[in-house]
Write a protein that holds these residues in place. Structure first.
Motif, PDB file in Angstrom:
ATOM      1  N   ARG A  35       0.832  -1.189   0.000  1.00  9.44           N
ATOM      2  CA  ARG A  35       0.000   0.000   0.000  1.00  9.44           C
ATOM      3  C   ARG A  35       0.873   1.248   0.000  1.00  9.44           C
ATOM      4  O   ARG A  35       2.016   1.220   0.443  1.00  9.44           O
ATOM      5  CB  ARG A  35      -0.942   0.031   1.206  1.00  9.44           C
ATOM      6  N   ALA A  63       0.308   5.368   0.911  1.00 10.90           N
ATOM      7  CA  ALA A  63      -0.487   6.519   1.333  1.00 10.90           C
ATOM      8  C   ALA A  63       0.117   7.785   0.733  1.00 10.90           C
ATOM      9  O   ALA A  63       1.303   7.807   0.394  1.00 10.90           O
ATOM     10  CB  ALA A  63      -0.506   6.604   2.851  1.00 10.90           C
ATOM     11  N   GLU A  76      -5.409   5.355   9.460  1.00 14.59           N
ATOM     12  CA  GLU A  76      -4.044   5.206   8.955  1.00 14.59           C
ATOM     13  C   GLU A  76      -3.901   4.075   7.945  1.00 14.59           C
ATOM     14  O   GLU A  76      -2.835   3.900   7.355  1.00 14.59           O
ATOM     15  CB  GLU A  76      -3.051   5.009  10.105  1.00 14.59           C
ATOM     16  N   ASP A  77      -4.955   3.299   7.735  1.00 12.81           N
ATOM     17  CA  ASP A  77      -4.942   2.280   6.682  1.00 12.81           C
ATOM     18  C   ASP A  77      -5.296   2.869   5.319  1.00 12.81           C
ATOM     19  O   ASP A  77      -5.222   2.175   4.296  1.00 12.81           O
ATOM     20  CB  ASP A  77      -5.938   1.157   7.010  1.00 12.81           C
ATOM     21  N   THR A  78      -5.705   4.125   5.308  1.00 13.54           N
ATOM     22  CA  THR A  78      -6.053   4.781   4.050  1.00 13.54           C
ATOM     23  C   THR A  78      -4.854   4.816   3.114  1.00 13.54           C
ATOM     24  O   THR A  78      -3.775   5.300   3.484  1.00 13.54           O
ATOM     25  CB  THR A  78      -6.545   6.218   4.319  1.00 13.54           C
ATOM     26  N   ALA A  79      -5.037   4.277   1.909  1.00  9.44           N
ATOM     27  CA  ALA A  79      -3.942   4.192   0.945  1.00  9.44           C
ATOM     28  C   ALA A  79      -4.468   3.567  -0.341  1.00  9.44           C
ATOM     29  O   ALA A  79      -5.599   3.087  -0.396  1.00  9.44           O
ATOM     30  CB  ALA A  79      -2.794   3.338   1.496  1.00  9.44           C
ATOM     31  N   GLN A 112      -8.201   1.987  -4.301  1.00 10.13           N
ATOM     32  CA  GLN A 112      -8.191   2.951  -3.213  1.00 10.13           C
ATOM     33  C   GLN A 112      -8.993   2.454  -2.031  1.00 10.13           C
ATOM     34  O   GLN A 112     -10.137   2.006  -2.185  1.00 10.13           O
ATOM     35  CB  GLN A 112      -8.760   4.291  -3.695  1.00 10.13           C
ATOM     36  N   THR A 144     -10.211   4.017   1.654  1.00 12.82           N
ATOM     37  CA  THR A 144     -10.305   5.228   2.457  1.00 12.82           C
ATOM     38  C   THR A 144     -11.075   4.917   3.731  1.00 12.82           C
ATOM     39  O   THR A 144     -12.193   4.412   3.667  1.00 12.82           O
ATOM     40  CB  THR A 144     -11.002   6.351   1.688  1.00 12.82           C
TER      41      THR A 144
END
Length: 125
Positions: free
Chosen positions: A38, A40, A88-91, A120, A122
């Motif tokens: 991943r 970000a 914080e897993d958004t990527a 993506q 989010t």
């Protein structure tokens, strides 16, 4: 020609779940280990999880206990089940293969030959 196509990304709230899929053509998952990465915004590419041909798995510390990598050799599809998602897993999540071993490949994205286009994810708070 090898093609990896990810799907399953989307937007969820904190604590939610998503399952990513990576379908392969021109390539068989039984021929090498596979991984999920991943990236970000503004950050480097990060290894998330990888799975060996014998089913052995490796995970980044940040996702252990929350994410599960699996594969279906018959369907030539790789999965990443993501639970208890955090912002914080958004990527953008990418699948890649093959690798020499899951543990080695997780920290060495340059060792992978083939990459998908990314999907993506989010996570909102």
């Amino acid at each position: 020609q090898v093609q990896l196509v990810e799907s399953g990304g989307g937007s969820v709230q904190t604590g939610g779940s998503l399952r990513l899929s990576c379908a392969a053509s021109g390539y068989t998952y039984s021929s090498g280990c596979m991984g999920w990465f991943r990236q970000a915004p503004g950050k480097e590419l990060e290894g998330v999880a990888a799975i060996d041909t014998d089913g052995s798995t490796s995970y980044a510390d940040s996702v252990k206990g929350r994410f599960t990598i699996s594969k279906d050799n018959g369907k030539n599809t790789l999965y990443l089940q993501m639970n208890s998602l955090k912002p914080e897993d958004t990527a953008i999540y990418y699948c890649a293969g093959p690798c020499w071993s899951a543990a080695y490949g997780l920290g060495k994205p340059s060792s992978f030959d083939y990459w998908g286009q990314g999907t993506q994810v989010t996570v909102s708070s």
